[in-house]
Design a protein around this motif. Structure first.
Motif, PDB file in Angstrom:
ATOM      1  N   LYS A  42       0.819  -1.208   0.000  1.00  0.00           N
ATOM      2  CA  LYS A  42       0.000   0.000   0.000  1.00  0.00           C
ATOM      3  C   LYS A  42       0.856   1.263   0.000  1.00  0.00           C
ATOM      4  CE  LYS A  42      -4.025  -1.973   2.372  1.00  0.00           C
ATOM      5  NZ  LYS A  42      -4.943  -1.828   3.531  1.00  0.00           N
ATOM      6  N   LYS A  43       2.135   1.087   0.195  1.00  0.00           N
ATOM      7  CA  LYS A  43       3.082   2.202   0.226  1.00  0.00           C
ATOM      8  C   LYS A  43       2.745   3.197   1.329  1.00  0.00           C
ATOM      9  CE  LYS A  43       4.213   1.802  -4.672  1.00  0.00           C
ATOM     10  NZ  LYS A  43       4.327   2.521  -5.975  1.00  0.00           N
ATOM     11  N   GLN A  44       2.094   2.718   2.349  1.00  0.00           N
ATOM     12  CA  GLN A  44       1.787   3.531   3.511  1.00  0.00           C
ATOM     13  C   GLN A  44       2.544   2.960   4.692  1.00  0.00           C
ATOM     14  OE1 GLN A  44      -2.539   3.107   3.528  1.00  0.00           O
ATOM     15  NE2 GLN A  44      -2.758   5.195   2.763  1.00  0.00           N
ATOM     16  N   ARG A  45       3.269   3.802   5.360  1.00  0.00           N
ATOM     17  CA  ARG A  45       4.031   3.348   6.500  1.00  0.00           C
ATOM     18  C   ARG A  45       3.096   3.190   7.695  1.00  0.00           C
ATOM     19  NH1 ARG A  45       9.878   5.936   7.556  1.00  0.00           N
ATOM     20  NH2 ARG A  45       9.909   5.291   5.350  1.00  0.00           N
ATOM     21  N   GLU A  46       2.996   1.969   8.182  1.00  0.00           N
ATOM     22  CA  GLU A  46       2.094   1.673   9.276  1.00  0.00           C
ATOM     23  C   GLU A  46       2.859   1.234  10.516  1.00  0.00           C
ATOM     24  OE1 GLU A  46      -0.360  -1.829   8.864  1.00  0.00           O
ATOM     25  OE2 GLU A  46       1.057  -2.751   7.465  1.00  0.00           O
ATOM     26  N   LEU A  47       2.279   1.531  11.649  1.00  0.00           N
ATOM     27  CA  LEU A  47       2.879   1.121  12.907  1.00  0.00           C
ATOM     28  C   LEU A  47       2.791  -0.383  13.062  1.00  0.00           C
ATOM     29  CD1 LEU A  47       4.013   1.775  15.772  1.00  0.00           C
ATOM     30  CD2 LEU A  47       1.620   1.868  16.538  1.00  0.00           C
ATOM     31  N   VAL A  48       3.901  -0.984  13.400  1.00  0.00           N
ATOM     32  CA  VAL A  48       3.956  -2.407  13.674  1.00  0.00           C
ATOM     33  C   VAL A  48       3.978  -2.641  15.180  1.00  0.00           C
ATOM     34  CG1 VAL A  48       5.278  -4.539  13.418  1.00  0.00           C
ATOM     35  CG2 VAL A  48       5.121  -2.921  11.513  1.00  0.00           C
ATOM     36  N   ALA A  49       4.891  -1.979  15.842  1.00  0.00           N
ATOM     37  CA  ALA A  49       5.022  -2.136  17.284  1.00  0.00           C
ATOM     38  C   ALA A  49       5.782  -0.962  17.869  1.00  0.00           C
ATOM     39  CB  ALA A  49       5.728  -3.445  17.635  1.00  0.00           C
ATOM     40  N   ARG A  50       5.535  -0.720  19.131  1.00  0.00           N
ATOM     41  CA  ARG A  50       6.197   0.367  19.820  1.00  0.00           C
ATOM     42  C   ARG A  50       6.373  -0.003  21.279  1.00  0.00           C
ATOM     43  NH1 ARG A  50       3.013   5.839  19.404  1.00  0.00           N
ATOM     44  NH2 ARG A  50       1.541   4.546  20.599  1.00  0.00           N
ATOM     45  N   ILE A  51       7.478   0.386  21.841  1.00  0.00           N
ATOM     46  CA  ILE A  51       7.714   0.165  23.256  1.00  0.00           C
ATOM     47  C   ILE A  51       8.192   1.467  23.859  1.00  0.00           C
ATOM     48  CG2 ILE A  51      10.083  -0.688  22.878  1.00  0.00           C
ATOM     49  CD1 ILE A  51       9.574  -2.562  25.323  1.00  0.00           C
ATOM     50  N   LEU A  52       7.558   1.854  24.961  1.00  0.00           N
ATOM     51  CA  LEU A  52       7.868   3.107  25.610  1.00  0.00           C
ATOM     52  C   LEU A  52       8.865   2.913  26.742  1.00  0.00           C
ATOM     53  CD1 LEU A  52       4.273   4.628  25.741  1.00  0.00           C
ATOM     54  CD2 LEU A  52       5.996   4.811  23.938  1.00  0.00           C
ATOM     55  N   ASP A  53       9.232   4.017  27.345  1.00  0.00           N
ATOM     56  CA  ASP A  53      10.233   3.976  28.401  1.00  0.00           C
ATOM     57  C   ASP A  53       9.823   3.102  29.583  1.00  0.00           C
ATOM     58  OD1 ASP A  53      11.232   7.489  28.069  1.00  0.00           O
ATOM     59  OD2 ASP A  53      11.640   5.733  26.829  1.00  0.00           O
ATOM     60  N   ASP A  54       8.533   3.095  29.885  1.00  0.00           N
ATOM     61  CA  ASP A  54       8.056   2.320  31.021  1.00  0.00           C
ATOM     62  C   ASP A  54       7.776   0.867  30.668  1.00  0.00           C
ATOM     63  OD1 ASP A  54       4.553   3.445  31.079  1.00  0.00           O
ATOM     64  OD2 ASP A  54       5.788   2.559  29.503  1.00  0.00           O
ATOM     65  N   GLY A  55       8.104   0.484  29.461  1.00  0.00           N
ATOM     66  CA  GLY A  55       7.895  -0.884  29.033  1.00  0.00           C
ATOM     67  C   GLY A  55       6.563  -1.140  28.371  1.00  0.00           C
ATOM     68  N   THR A  56       5.724  -0.143  28.346  1.00  0.00           N
ATOM     69  CA  THR A  56       4.427  -0.279  27.703  1.00  0.00           C
ATOM     70  C   THR A  56       4.609  -0.559  26.220  1.00  0.00           C
ATOM     71  OG1 THR A  56       3.405   1.258  29.273  1.00  0.00           O
ATOM     72  CG2 THR A  56       2.229   0.831  27.217  1.00  0.00           C
ATOM     73  N   THR A  57       3.882  -1.522  25.719  1.00  0.00           N
ATOM     74  CA  THR A  57       3.974  -1.874  24.310  1.00  0.00           C
ATOM     75  C   THR A  57       2.664  -1.628  23.599  1.00  0.00           C
ATOM     76  OG1 THR A  57       3.432  -4.193  24.797  1.00  0.00           O
ATOM     77  CG2 THR A  57       5.766  -3.596  24.682  1.00  0.00           C
ATOM     78  N   ASN A  58       2.779  -1.404  22.326  1.00  0.00           N
ATOM     79  CA  ASN A  58       1.620  -1.182  21.484  1.00  0.00           C
ATOM     80  C   ASN A  58       1.882  -1.849  20.151  1.00  0.00           C
ATOM     81  OD1 ASN A  58       0.363   1.032  19.273  1.00  0.00           O
ATOM     82  ND2 ASN A  58      -1.008   0.398  20.930  1.00  0.00           N
ATOM     83  N   TYR A  59       0.877  -2.533  19.634  1.00  0.00           N
ATOM     84  CA  TYR A  59       1.028  -3.250  18.383  1.00  0.00           C
ATOM     85  C   TYR A  59      -0.053  -2.889  17.395  1.00  0.00           C
ATOM     86  CZ  TYR A  59       4.172  -6.226  21.087  1.00  0.00           C
ATOM     87  OH  TYR A  59       5.201  -6.691  21.871  1.00  0.00           O
TER      88      TYR A  59
END
Length: 121
Positions: A42-59
């Motif tokens: 799709k040529k769109q950059r999408e979020l795969v995963a993220r981890i914050l300083d406190d260890g919180t993750t997002n997918y």
């Protein structure tokens, strides 16, 4: 100028696993918040995963339950563990992170050049 370098991409069969690495191009004090994005057909950059300083993750919804983002601060390296890969996971994976160059200097939103992941039988 410090950069991020992704590695570990390649060709893998559906259902298999692959782990991507993200590290700084030079020695840094610490790698902070880390995010993985991908750019597929799709040529769109999408979020795969993220981890914050406190260890919180997002997918991203499409990878939730299959991918895991981790951080090894001792190595100033982030990882994206990808399991049960699907053809639709194919794309260029980019790492972005906030980098503590020293205890007093931070660079936010540093990006890597990307690494190709191709899932195909």
């Amino acid at each position: 100028q410090v950069q991020l370098v992704e590695s570990g991409g390649g060709l893998v069969q559906p259902g298999r696993s692959l782990t991507l690495s993200c590290s700084a191009s030079e020695n840094i004090f610490r790698i902070n918040a880390i995010g993985w994005f991908r750019q597929g057909s799709k040529k769109q950059r999408e979020l795969v995963a993220r981890i914050l300083d406190d260890g919180t993750t997002n997918y991203g919804d499409s990878v939730s339950g299959r991918f895991t983002i981790v951080r090894d601060d001792a190595k100033s390296t982030g990882y994206l563990q990808m399991n049960s890969l699907k053809p639709e996971d194919t794309g260029v994976y980019y790492c972005t992170a906030d980098l503590l160059l020293t205890a007093d200097v931070i660079r936010r939103g540093v990006w890597g050049q990307g690494t190709q992941v191709t899932v195909s039988s």
